[in-house]
Write a protein that holds these residues in place. Structure first.
Motif, PDB file in Angstrom:
ATOM      1  N   GLU A   1      -4.195  49.805 -35.447  1.00  0.00           N
ATOM      2  CA  GLU A   1      -3.867  50.992 -35.178  1.00  0.00           C
ATOM      3  C   GLU A   1      -4.872  51.399 -34.024  1.00  0.00           C
ATOM      4  O   GLU A   1      -5.759  51.065 -34.249  1.00  0.00           O
ATOM      5  N   LEU A   2      -4.287  52.229 -33.112  1.00  0.00           N
ATOM      6  CA  LEU A   2      -5.141  52.656 -31.829  1.00  0.00           C
ATOM      7  C   LEU A   2      -6.551  52.956 -32.417  1.00  0.00           C
ATOM      8  O   LEU A   2      -7.525  52.492 -31.768  1.00  0.00           O
ATOM      9  N   CYS A   3      -6.698  53.967 -33.490  1.00  0.00           N
ATOM     10  CA  CYS A   3      -7.964  54.503 -33.657  1.00  0.00           C
ATOM     11  C   CYS A   3      -9.074  53.369 -34.168  1.00  0.00           C
ATOM     12  O   CYS A   3     -10.253  53.452 -34.043  1.00  0.00           O
ATOM     13  N   ASN A   4      -8.350  52.130 -34.486  1.00  0.00           N
ATOM     14  CA  ASN A   4      -9.367  51.107 -34.933  1.00  0.00           C
ATOM     15  C   ASN A   4      -9.535  50.212 -34.046  1.00  0.00           C
ATOM     16  O   ASN A   4     -10.030  48.809 -34.543  1.00  0.00           O
ATOM     17  N   ARG A   5      -8.924  50.277 -32.917  1.00  0.00           N
ATOM     18  CA  ARG A   5      -8.960  49.094 -31.903  1.00  0.00           C
ATOM     19  C   ARG A   5     -10.538  49.236 -31.363  1.00  0.00           C
ATOM     20  O   ARG A   5     -11.101  50.232 -31.199  1.00  0.00           O
ATOM     21  N   PRO A   6     -11.020  48.075 -30.906  1.00  0.00           N
ATOM     22  CA  PRO A   6     -12.407  48.212 -30.209  1.00  0.00           C
ATOM     23  C   PRO A   6     -12.498  48.851 -29.235  1.00  0.00           C
ATOM     24  O   PRO A   6     -11.822  49.095 -28.336  1.00  0.00           O
ATOM     25  N   THR A   7     -13.689  49.306 -28.969  1.00  0.00           N
ATOM     26  CA  THR A   7     -14.102  49.900 -27.664  1.00  0.00           C
ATOM     27  C   THR A   7     -13.918  48.844 -26.748  1.00  0.00           C
ATOM     28  O   THR A   7     -14.240  47.887 -26.716  1.00  0.00           O
ATOM     29  N   PRO A   8     -13.300  49.213 -25.286  1.00  0.00           N
ATOM     30  CA  PRO A   8     -12.961  50.459 -25.031  1.00  0.00           C
ATOM     31  C   PRO A   8     -11.268  50.503 -25.154  1.00  0.00           C
ATOM     32  O   PRO A   8     -10.682  51.362 -24.517  1.00  0.00           O
ATOM     33  N   TRP A   9     -10.632  49.721 -25.860  1.00  0.00           N
ATOM     34  CA  TRP A   9      -9.314  49.283 -25.893  1.00  0.00           C
ATOM     35  C   TRP A   9      -8.651  50.547 -26.801  1.00  0.00           C
ATOM     36  O   TRP A   9      -7.178  50.768 -26.824  1.00  0.00           O
ATOM     37  N   ASP A  10      -9.602  51.400 -27.551  1.00  0.00           N
ATOM     38  CA  ASP A  10      -8.951  52.508 -28.287  1.00  0.00           C
ATOM     39  C   ASP A  10      -8.571  53.823 -27.163  1.00  0.00           C
ATOM     40  O   ASP A  10      -7.938  54.815 -27.613  1.00  0.00           O
ATOM     41  N   VAL A  11      -8.702  53.494 -25.755  1.00  0.00           N
ATOM     42  CA  VAL A  11      -8.659  54.570 -24.880  1.00  0.00           C
ATOM     43  C   VAL A  11      -7.012  54.535 -24.355  1.00  0.00           C
ATOM     44  O   VAL A  11      -6.514  55.391 -23.971  1.00  0.00           O
ATOM     45  N   LEU A  12      -6.484  53.302 -24.604  1.00  0.00           N
ATOM     46  CA  LEU A  12      -5.209  53.047 -24.001  1.00  0.00           C
ATOM     47  C   LEU A  12      -4.063  53.365 -25.041  1.00  0.00           C
ATOM     48  O   LEU A  12      -4.022  51.945 -25.738  1.00  0.00           O
ATOM     49  N   PRO A  13      -3.305  54.222 -25.067  1.00  0.00           N
ATOM     50  CA  PRO A  13      -2.285  54.355 -26.379  1.00  0.00           C
ATOM     51  C   PRO A  13      -1.069  53.598 -25.958  1.00  0.00           C
ATOM     52  O   PRO A  13       0.276  54.224 -25.997  1.00  0.00           O
ATOM     53  N   TRP A  14      -1.129  52.293 -25.523  1.00  0.00           N
ATOM     54  CA  TRP A  14       0.066  51.470 -25.405  1.00  0.00           C
ATOM     55  C   TRP A  14      -0.328  50.187 -25.660  1.00  0.00           C
ATOM     56  O   TRP A  14      -1.280  49.813 -25.858  1.00  0.00           O
ATOM     57  N   ALA A  15       1.166  49.311 -25.960  1.00  0.00           N
ATOM     58  CA  ALA A  15       0.859  48.053 -26.392  1.00  0.00           C
ATOM     59  C   ALA A  15       0.222  47.274 -25.156  1.00  0.00           C
ATOM     60  O   ALA A  15       0.865  47.355 -24.285  1.00  0.00           O
ATOM     61  N   PRO A  16      -0.661  46.489 -25.214  1.00  0.00           N
ATOM     62  CA  PRO A  16      -1.320  45.582 -24.101  1.00  0.00           C
ATOM     63  C   PRO A  16      -0.275  44.796 -23.487  1.00  0.00           C
ATOM     64  O   PRO A  16       0.514  43.930 -24.114  1.00  0.00           O
ATOM     65  N   SER A  17      -0.335  44.788 -22.077  1.00  0.00           N
ATOM     66  CA  SER A  17       0.686  44.148 -21.447  1.00  0.00           C
ATOM     67  C   SER A  17       0.042  43.045 -20.507  1.00  0.00           C
ATOM     68  O   SER A  17       0.827  42.873 -19.636  1.00  0.00           O
ATOM     69  N   ILE A  18      -1.187  42.869 -20.591  1.00  0.00           N
ATOM     70  CA  ILE A  18      -1.678  42.057 -19.443  1.00  0.00           C
ATOM     71  C   ILE A  18      -2.509  40.867 -20.036  1.00  0.00           C
ATOM     72  O   ILE A  18      -3.104  40.947 -21.152  1.00  0.00           O
ATOM     73  N   HIS A  19      -2.039  39.764 -19.678  1.00  0.00           N
ATOM     74  CA  HIS A  19      -2.850  38.546 -19.979  1.00  0.00           C
ATOM     75  C   HIS A  19      -3.484  37.833 -18.703  1.00  0.00           C
ATOM     76  O   HIS A  19      -3.310  38.012 -17.546  1.00  0.00           O
ATOM     77  N   LEU A  20      -4.650  36.868 -19.164  1.00  0.00           N
ATOM     78  CA  LEU A  20      -5.110  36.241 -18.100  1.00  0.00           C
ATOM     79  C   LEU A  20      -4.936  34.874 -17.940  1.00  0.00           C
ATOM     80  O   LEU A  20      -5.030  34.121 -18.978  1.00  0.00           O
ATOM     81  N   VAL A  21      -4.871  34.414 -16.534  1.00  0.00           N
ATOM     82  CA  VAL A  21      -4.752  33.002 -16.186  1.00  0.00           C
ATOM     83  C   VAL A  21      -6.223  32.636 -15.591  1.00  0.00           C
ATOM     84  O   VAL A  21      -6.435  33.501 -14.615  1.00  0.00           O
ATOM     85  N   LEU A  22      -6.664  31.732 -16.329  1.00  0.00           N
ATOM     86  CA  LEU A  22      -8.248  31.516 -15.752  1.00  0.00           C
ATOM     87  C   LEU A  22      -8.344  30.062 -14.905  1.00  0.00           C
ATOM     88  O   LEU A  22      -7.805  29.172 -15.668  1.00  0.00           O
ATOM     89  N   PHE A  23      -9.068  30.260 -13.815  1.00  0.00           N
ATOM     90  CA  PHE A  23      -9.586  29.055 -13.097  1.00  0.00           C
ATOM     91  C   PHE A  23     -10.782  28.813 -13.473  1.00  0.00           C
ATOM     92  O   PHE A  23     -11.888  29.414 -13.208  1.00  0.00           O
ATOM     93  N   ILE A  24     -11.201  27.973 -14.589  1.00  0.00           N
ATOM     94  CA  ILE A  24     -12.579  27.476 -15.076  1.00  0.00           C
ATOM     95  C   ILE A  24     -13.306  26.394 -14.144  1.00  0.00           C
ATOM     96  O   ILE A  24     -12.624  25.357 -14.079  1.00  0.00           O
ATOM     97  N   HIS A  25     -14.160  26.679 -13.715  1.00  0.00           N
ATOM     98  CA  HIS A  25     -14.927  25.626 -12.662  1.00  0.00           C
ATOM     99  C   HIS A  25     -16.220  25.259 -13.491  1.00  0.00           C
ATOM    100  O   HIS A  25     -16.457  24.098 -13.485  1.00  0.00           O
ATOM    101  N   ARG A  26     -16.943  26.190 -13.951  1.00  0.00           N
ATOM    102  CA  ARG A  26     -18.240  25.748 -14.683  1.00  0.00           C
ATOM    103  C   ARG A  26     -18.611  26.561 -15.958  1.00  0.00           C
ATOM    104  O   ARG A  26     -19.436  27.569 -15.784  1.00  0.00           O
ATOM    105  N   VAL A  27     -17.970  25.970 -17.090  1.00  0.00           N
ATOM    106  CA  VAL A  27     -18.449  26.629 -18.291  1.00  0.00           C
ATOM    107  C   VAL A  27     -18.631  25.449 -19.298  1.00  0.00           C
ATOM    108  O   VAL A  27     -18.056  24.588 -19.250  1.00  0.00           O
ATOM    109  N   ASP A  28     -20.065  25.336 -19.649  1.00  0.00           N
ATOM    110  CA  ASP A  28     -20.447  24.131 -20.045  1.00  0.00           C
ATOM    111  C   ASP A  28     -19.793  23.989 -21.330  1.00  0.00           C
ATOM    112  O   ASP A  28     -19.832  24.697 -22.160  1.00  0.00           O
ATOM    113  N   GLY A  29     -19.305  22.656 -21.557  1.00  0.00           N
ATOM    114  CA  GLY A  29     -18.573  22.320 -22.943  1.00  0.00           C
ATOM    115  C   GLY A  29     -16.833  22.646 -22.836  1.00  0.00           C
ATOM    116  O   GLY A  29     -16.380  22.191 -23.536  1.00  0.00           O
ATOM    117  N   LEU A  30     -16.537  22.901 -21.652  1.00  0.00           N
ATOM    118  CA  LEU A  30     -15.222  23.314 -21.314  1.00  0.00           C
ATOM    119  C   LEU A  30     -14.820  22.424 -20.243  1.00  0.00           C
ATOM    120  O   LEU A  30     -15.384  22.626 -19.100  1.00  0.00           O
TER     121      LEU A  30
END
Ligand SMILES: Cc1cc2nc3c(=O)[nH]c(=O)nc-3n(C[C@H](O)[C@H](O)[C@H](O)COP(=O)(O)O)c2cc1C
Length: 585
Positions: free
Chosen positions: A396-425
């Motif tokens: 529930e919204l009030c139990n979402r972690p900081t700062p996600w408790d500020v936006l009272p809607w279902a999350p609508s954004i996802h990330l596509v990542l271009f990983i260049h230099r992360v050790d182990g990936l």
């Protein structure tokens, strides 16, 4: 009545207008979205709004180690780690310092410009901040609407509110609560960026929401957007509809109102009991506004008149929120931990010898101008960064972690990542699905040949997937308007919105909220980068459809709204840095 009947037959459909605006303001390999094509320096807007003739109340300039003292940065993400500060002129000063204040001056030769705790596309800072707050000793003896004067770190008293009007306005909110409002001088961005600028203003609002939410958290305060409020009501509450005060000045567009709750709304409740905080302002509370005593006239920001762009006028109208939804936010005691075992992963430890305070990280946040093409991130640090942009939509919204408790809607954004230099990936294209229940719809919407493999060591509750191995450095820079910062970093990313379905579900006004969510993600990542000893940069300039083609998205189902990059930065030796407000930190 159907939508067309309410709008009037023949009037353009706002949903289609918004979608057309989005389509028309895409950058393509062959052409950029329309703008003047040159910098009209003579007409450059002033980045500092003032209300001339209004009383100006200076806020105390606080040293970093003065009270209220900053918690450790990592404590922002731990439950119950921060005791709530009382509302005083000092805590309000800190709140605004960490949200919107000048954090440094930069100088190159004879030219000097201010940087702020919140970033802004082109450093143009369209976002203005307001407080609607009860009397506070040292600020004002009675309730008032204040505009934040950034250059002075001061509050301008825009209106005095009769006690009964203020009490009516705030009666449903917890004791000590106050309202924060954001507006945009869209002209500040259109001056440089032309038709695409409306998008940038929305990104900036998202960053400001993020910086304010995090600032509130440093003081142990809650904050949530009053997302049921109509834009007309925001304009009336913040005095933006007072044409007589903007006669010669550029107008401000109402963005959002949020309630800040210094006292935890659930304090004193037994387990299982619930408290309701409204996410709207009741009509009778708005009627009291007619009795305010107003002060000041908005200053003119440009010498000449703003250049008007028809598509911006259209999208402003089409994405205007005219509805009020009487929504409430349910709050019950017992927040669940924001962080799972990722936080305790020894590989995720900071490279700082002393863990930084939140204040240090907030003040030192800057955009990288260039990356070294060498620095890599540890995989533990990388996983933790991603964990911090997870909104935990299932809670529930009030139990979402900081700062996600500020936006009272279902999350609508996802990330596509271009990983260049992360050790182990392995380098390549990855996806972070910020709401795990969306994994299936995303797998069905993108290229079938993507592998969707969980990377080695990835925490079970982090929905990160390898889509395709490969060196994505050149590709990342190419799709980000050929900006090297996207390829020379440790990783860069595109923020992918559930676009058409969200607009159809909520309405065209949700267009702006999609950008706000991306700005909030950006704000978290800016601070995460600083805390990790690296640096970030938001990227508003990217080629939209090439990203969609790369992913295999069809039509307008998913759209990339904002790019971002994080890596080891290279300082520009020609620039000198000066402290803000004459303070020597
Ligand atoms: C929405 C947004 C878009 C941005 N787009 C770019 C970009 O395309 N390229 C770039 O180099 N910097 C970009 N920036 C970084 C800004 O130029 C930077 O925030 C601004 O100059 C202020 O500097 P600061 O972030 O160090 O305070 C963007 C920032 C934001 C918030």
């Amino acid at each position: 009545m159907n939508d067309e009947a309410t709008r009037g037959a023949g009037a353009p459909d706002p949903l289609l207008t918004v979608m057309r605006y989005h389509q028309e303001t895409k950058h393509h390999f062959s052409r950029y979205a329309r703008s003047l094509g040159y910098m009209d320096w003579a007409n450059q807007p002033n980045p500092f709004r003032r209300y001339q003739g209004s009383p100006l109340i200076a806020l105390p300039l606080l040293k970093p180690d003065e009270a209220p003292r900053s918690p450790l940065y990592d404590d922002l993400y731990l439950d119950d780690a921060i005791v709530s500060a009382p509302v005083t002129v000092r805590s309000i000063s800190r709140f605004l310092e960490y949200s919107l204040a000048i954090s440094a001056w930069k100088q190159a030769g004879e030219t000097r410009w201010a940087l702020r705790t919140n970033p802004s596309s082109g450093n143009l800072h369209p976002t203005e901040g307001y407080l609607l707050i009860d009397g506070v000793a040292g600020l004002s003896p009675s309730p008032g609407l204040h505009h934040y004067a950034v250059n002075e770190h001061a509050l301008e008293l825009r209106a005095e509110l009769p006690r009964d009007s203020f009490d009516l306005l705030m009666q449903e909110f917890p004791p000590d609560a106050f309202l924060v409002g954001f507006t945009s001088v869209n002209w500040r961005e259109t001056w440089k960026y032309g038709e695409r600028a409306f998008r940038y203003c929305q990104h900036d609002v998202g960053h400001a929401i993020g910086s304010a939410r995090i600032a509130a958290r440093t003081l142990g305060w809650r904050m949530v957007l009053l997302d049921g409020v109509a834009d007309d009501s925001i304009a009336a509450l913040l005095g933006l509809d007072r044409l007589e005060d903007f006669e010669t000045a550029e107008r401000e567009h109402p963005d959002c109102l949020a309630v800040v709750c210094p006292t935890d709304p659930t304090r004193g409740l037994a387990a299982g009991q619930t408290m309701f905080v409204p996410l709207y302002i009741a009509a009778e509370a708005l009627r009291g506004l007619t009795r305010h005593r107003w002060h000041g006239k908005a200053n003119r920001l440009s010498r000449g008149d703003p250049v008007s762009w028809e598509v911006i006028d259209q999208v402003e109208r089409a994405s205007w929120k005219s509805s009020t939804e009487p929504r409430v936010f349910e709050s019950s005691p017992g927040r669940s931990s924001a962080e799972s075992r990722i936080n305790h992963d020894p590989r995720a430890t900071s490279i700082h010898s002393d863990p930084p305070t939140a204040g240090q990280v907030i003040r030192q946040r800057r955009s990288a101008l260039a990356f070294d093409g060498k620095t890599s991130l540890s995989v533990g640090r990388f996983f933790r960064m991603l964990a911090r942009v997870m909104p935990h939509a299932e809670r529930e919204l009030c139990n979402r972690p900081t700062p996600w408790d500020v936006l009272p809607w279902a999350p609508s954004i996802h990330l596509v990542l271009f990983i260049h230099r992360v050790d182990g990936l392995v380098p390549g294209l990855y996806m972070l699905v910020r709401d795990p229940i969306k994994v299936q719809s995303l797998t069905q919407s993108i290229r079938p040949q993507f592998v969707w493999a969980s990377p080695p060591g990835c925490p079970v509750d982090l929905p990160l997937f390898l889509l395709q191995e490969g060196d994505a450095r050149q590709l990342a820079a190419e799709v980000s308007c050929h900006q090297d910062i996207a390829g020379d970093s440790a990783f860069s990313l595109g923020m992918i919105a559930e676009f058409e379905s969200s607009l159809r579900r909520y309405g065209p006004w949700f267009y702006r909220r999609l950008f706000w969510e991306t700005g909030l993600i950006g704000q978290v990542l800016y601070l995460e980068a600083e805390a990790a000893g690296v640096r970030a940069t938001g990227i508003g300039c990217f080629f939209d459809d090439p990203v969609h083609q790369l992913m295999g998205f069809s039509k307008m189902s998913f759209q990339s709204l904002y790019h971002f990059t994080i890596g080891g930065h290279v300082e520009d030796p020609r620039l000198t840095t000066l402290p803000p407000y004459g303070l020597d930190h």
